[in-house]
Write an enzyme that holds these catalytic residues in place. Structure first.
Site, short mmCIF file in Angstrom:
data_model
loop_
_atom_site.label_atom_id
_atom_site.label_comp_id
_atom_site.label_asym_id
_atom_site.label_seq_id
_atom_site.Cartn_x
_atom_site.Cartn_y
_atom_site.Cartn_z
N PHE A 162 4.26 66.70 19.62
CA PHE A 162 5.33 66.07 19.34
C PHE A 162 5.38 65.01 19.66
O PHE A 162 6.11 64.02 18.14
CB PHE A 162 6.49 66.23 20.79
CG PHE A 162 7.22 67.87 20.51
CD1 PHE A 162 7.51 68.73 19.36
CD2 PHE A 162 7.82 67.95 21.39
CE1 PHE A 162 8.17 69.50 19.30
CE2 PHE A 162 8.86 69.43 21.53
CZ PHE A 162 8.71 69.95 20.83
N HIS A 204 7.41 77.70 28.51
CA HIS A 204 8.48 77.68 27.49
C HIS A 204 8.89 78.61 26.81
O HIS A 204 8.76 78.39 25.06
CB HIS A 204 7.97 76.58 26.87
CG HIS A 204 7.85 75.39 27.28
ND1 HIS A 204 7.14 73.55 27.51
CD2 HIS A 204 8.85 75.18 28.37
CE1 HIS A 204 8.18 72.76 28.02
NE2 HIS A 204 8.09 73.12 28.79
N ALA A 235 0.72 71.44 23.54
CA ALA A 235 0.45 71.15 22.21
C ALA A 235 -0.81 70.64 21.65
O ALA A 235 -0.78 70.83 20.70
CB ALA A 235 2.05 70.66 21.67
N ASN A 279 -7.61 65.22 27.16
CA ASN A 279 -6.42 64.92 26.46
C ASN A 279 -7.17 63.53 25.20
O ASN A 279 -8.48 63.07 25.86
CB ASN A 279 -5.02 64.20 27.03
CG ASN A 279 -4.56 64.80 26.52
OD1 ASN A 279 -3.91 65.61 26.37
ND2 ASN A 279 -3.52 63.22 26.25
P1 NAD Z 1 3.02 66.58 23.93
O1 NAD Z 1 3.04 66.20 22.09
O2 NAD Z 1 3.84 65.60 24.06
O3 NAD Z 1 1.03 66.08 23.85
C1 NAD Z 1 0.33 66.18 23.46
C2 NAD Z 1 -1.23 65.48 23.29
O4 NAD Z 1 -2.02 66.20 23.69
C3 NAD Z 1 -0.93 64.19 23.12
O5 NAD Z 1 -1.14 63.01 24.39
C4 NAD Z 1 -2.32 64.04 22.09
O6 NAD Z 1 -2.96 62.55 22.86
C5 NAD Z 1 -2.53 64.94 22.52
N1 NAD Z 1 -3.99 65.25 21.32
C6 NAD Z 1 -3.34 66.12 20.63
N2 NAD Z 1 -4.37 66.71 19.85
C7 NAD Z 1 -5.54 66.51 20.81
C8 NAD Z 1 -6.34 67.60 20.69
N3 NAD Z 1 -7.17 68.23 19.10
N4 NAD Z 1 -6.89 67.36 21.77
C9 NAD Z 1 -6.35 67.49 21.95
N5 NAD Z 1 -5.49 66.77 22.71
C10 NAD Z 1 -4.68 66.29 21.76
O7 NAD Z 1 2.81 67.73 23.78
P2 NAD Z 1 3.55 68.57 25.17
O8 NAD Z 1 3.16 67.51 26.62
O9 NAD Z 1 3.03 69.82 25.30
O10 NAD Z 1 5.10 68.18 24.96
C11 NAD Z 1 5.37 69.19 23.60
C12 NAD Z 1 6.45 69.81 23.71
O11 NAD Z 1 6.57 70.83 22.48
C13 NAD Z 1 5.85 70.68 24.86
O12 NAD Z 1 6.82 71.66 25.30
C14 NAD Z 1 5.04 71.94 24.01
O13 NAD Z 1 5.48 73.18 24.51
C15 NAD Z 1 6.14 72.18 22.38
N6 NAD Z 1 5.48 72.44 20.91
C16 NAD Z 1 4.71 73.40 21.21
C17 NAD Z 1 4.22 73.41 20.35
C18 NAD Z 1 2.96 75.01 19.89
O14 NAD Z 1 3.44 76.43 20.58
N7 NAD Z 1 2.45 74.78 19.72
C19 NAD Z 1 4.39 72.59 19.97
C20 NAD Z 1 4.75 71.84 19.06
C21 NAD Z 1 5.30 71.77 20.19
#
Ligand code: NAD
Length: 246
Positions: free
Chosen positions: A37, A122, A26, A215
Site C-alpha cells: 500500500f 484480513h 504487504a 522491514n
Molecule cells: P503497507 O503497505 O502499509 O506497508 C508495507 C511495508 O513493507 C512498508 O513499511 C515497506 O517499507 C515494507 N516493505 C516493502 N517491501 C518490502 C520488502 N521487500 N521487504 C521488507 N519490507 C518491505 O502494508 P501493511 O502494513 O501490510 O498494510 C497494508 C494493508 O493492505 C494490509 O491490510 C494488507 O493486508 C493489505 N494489502 C495486502 C496485500 C497482499 O495481500 N499482498 C497487498 C497490498 C495490501
C-alpha cells in the site's frame, strides 16, 4: 542489512524457540510482484485511495467500480508465487522456531510456501460468498464473469457476491481474536514487511513481550523492538535461516 543484526535476530529466535509468532504485512509479498500500500511510487496508495475503492461503502454503493478495481488490482495476485521470505518463514516453522504465522495479507502465499498454521486476519482471495444465501465460490470463477456482467453473481440465487476479504468498514474476523491469543501465548513476535499503520492489526505489536522487526523502512514500533533489521524480507530471512543452519 548488517550481519550483526542478522545474528542478533537468529539468537533471539533460538532463545524463544517454539514460543515465537510471526506477523506479516504487504511488504513480504512485494518480492513476489504484488504491490504493497505505502511504498512511495510503487505502492497502491501512490495511485488511488484504497479506502475509496476497497471499502464496504464502495462495494454496496458503487459495486461496478468496486469489482472493476478489485479485479484489476488483485486478479494477477491469484497466480503469484511465494518468494524467499515466505519460504524462509515456512522453514522456521518446520524447524520449530515459530508456531504461528499471522498475516494481514490476502494473497495466500504463506500457505503456498508450505506454512501450516496461518491466521489470515484480513481474510483471503481464495473465495467469494453470496450476499444473500452465503454460498461460496472460487474467486477465479467470480472474476471470470467480468466484464460480461458488471458485478459477479451467485449461480444459485442470482444475488451479488462479495470477496472473503476484510474491507475497510468490515468487522474483524474470528482469526483476529485467535491472533491476539497466539501473541499473548508467545514470548516473541517477529514483524515482517508491515508499516504497522493499519489498525487494529498493528496493535498486536504492543502485546508482544519481545519484539523483532524486519522491514525495508522504519516503523513506529522500531523504538520498542529488541532487534530491528532494515532490509528486504527475502534477503534478511534467508540470511537468518542460514545463520540457524536450516
Ligand atoms: P503497507 O503497505 O502499509 O506497508 C508495507 C511495508 O513493507 C512498508 O513499511 C515497506 O517499507 C515494507 N516493505 C516493502 N517491501 C518490502 C520488502 N521487500 N521487504 C521488507 N519490507 C518491505 O502494508 P501493511 O502494513 O501490510 O498494510 C497494508 C494493508 O493492505 C494490509 O491490510 C494488507 O493486508 C493489505 N494489502 C495486502 C496485500 C497482499 O495481500 N499482498 C497487498 C497490498 C495490501
Amino acid at each position: 542489512m548488517q550481519q550483526s543484526e542478522v545474528q542478533a535476530l537468529a539468537n533471539l529466535l533460538k532463545r524463544h524457540r517454539g514460543q515465537a509468532t510471526v506477523f506479516t504485512g504487504a511488504g513480504i509479498s512485494t518480492e513476489s510482484g504484488i504491490p504493497d500500500f505505502r511504498s512511495p511510487g510503487t505502492g497502491l496508495w501512490s495511485h488511488i485511495d484504497p479506502m475509496e475503492y476497497l471499502s464496504v461503502d464502495a462495494l454496496y454503493a458503487r459495486p461496478h467500480n468496486f469489482w472493476k478495481y478489485f479485479s484489476k488490482v488483485f486478479g494477477p495476485t491469484l497466480d503469484a508465487q511465494p518468494n524467499a521470505g515466505h519460504i524462509a518463514l515456512a522453514a522456521l516453522e518446520n524447524a520449530g522456531y515459530i508456531h504461528t504465522v499471522i498475516t494481514q495479507n490476502i494473497d495466500g502465499l504463506h500457505q503456498k510456501a508450505g506454512a501450516k498454521k496461518v491466521l489470515e486476519v484480513h481474510g483471503h482471495l481464495r473465495t467469494v460468498r453470496c450476499n444473500s444465501c452465503g454460498r461460496q465460490y472460487p474467486m477465479k470463477e467470480a472474476l471470470a464473469q467480468l466484464p460480461k456482467v458488471p458485478v459477479p453473481r451467485c449461480d444459485d440465487c442470482g444475488h451479488s457476491v462479495r470477496p472473503d476479504v476484510v474491507l475497510f468498514g468490515d468487522m474483524m474476523p474470528p482469526a483476529f481474536t485467535q491472533a491476539l491469543q497466539a501473541v499473548e501465548q508467545s514470548q516473541l513476535v517477529l514483524m515482517v514487511g508491515s508499516s504497522l499503520t493499519v489498525s487494529p492489526a498493528n496493535t498486536l505489536a504492543f502485546y508482544a513481550s519481545h519484539l523483532a522487526i524486519v522491514n525495508r523502512d522504519p516503523t513506529p514500533a522500531d523504538g520498542r523492538a529488541d532487534v530491528v533489521v532494515h532490509g528486504t524480507a527475502g534477503q534478511v530471512l534467508t540470511a537468518v535461516t542460514e545463520e540457524l543452519k536450516l
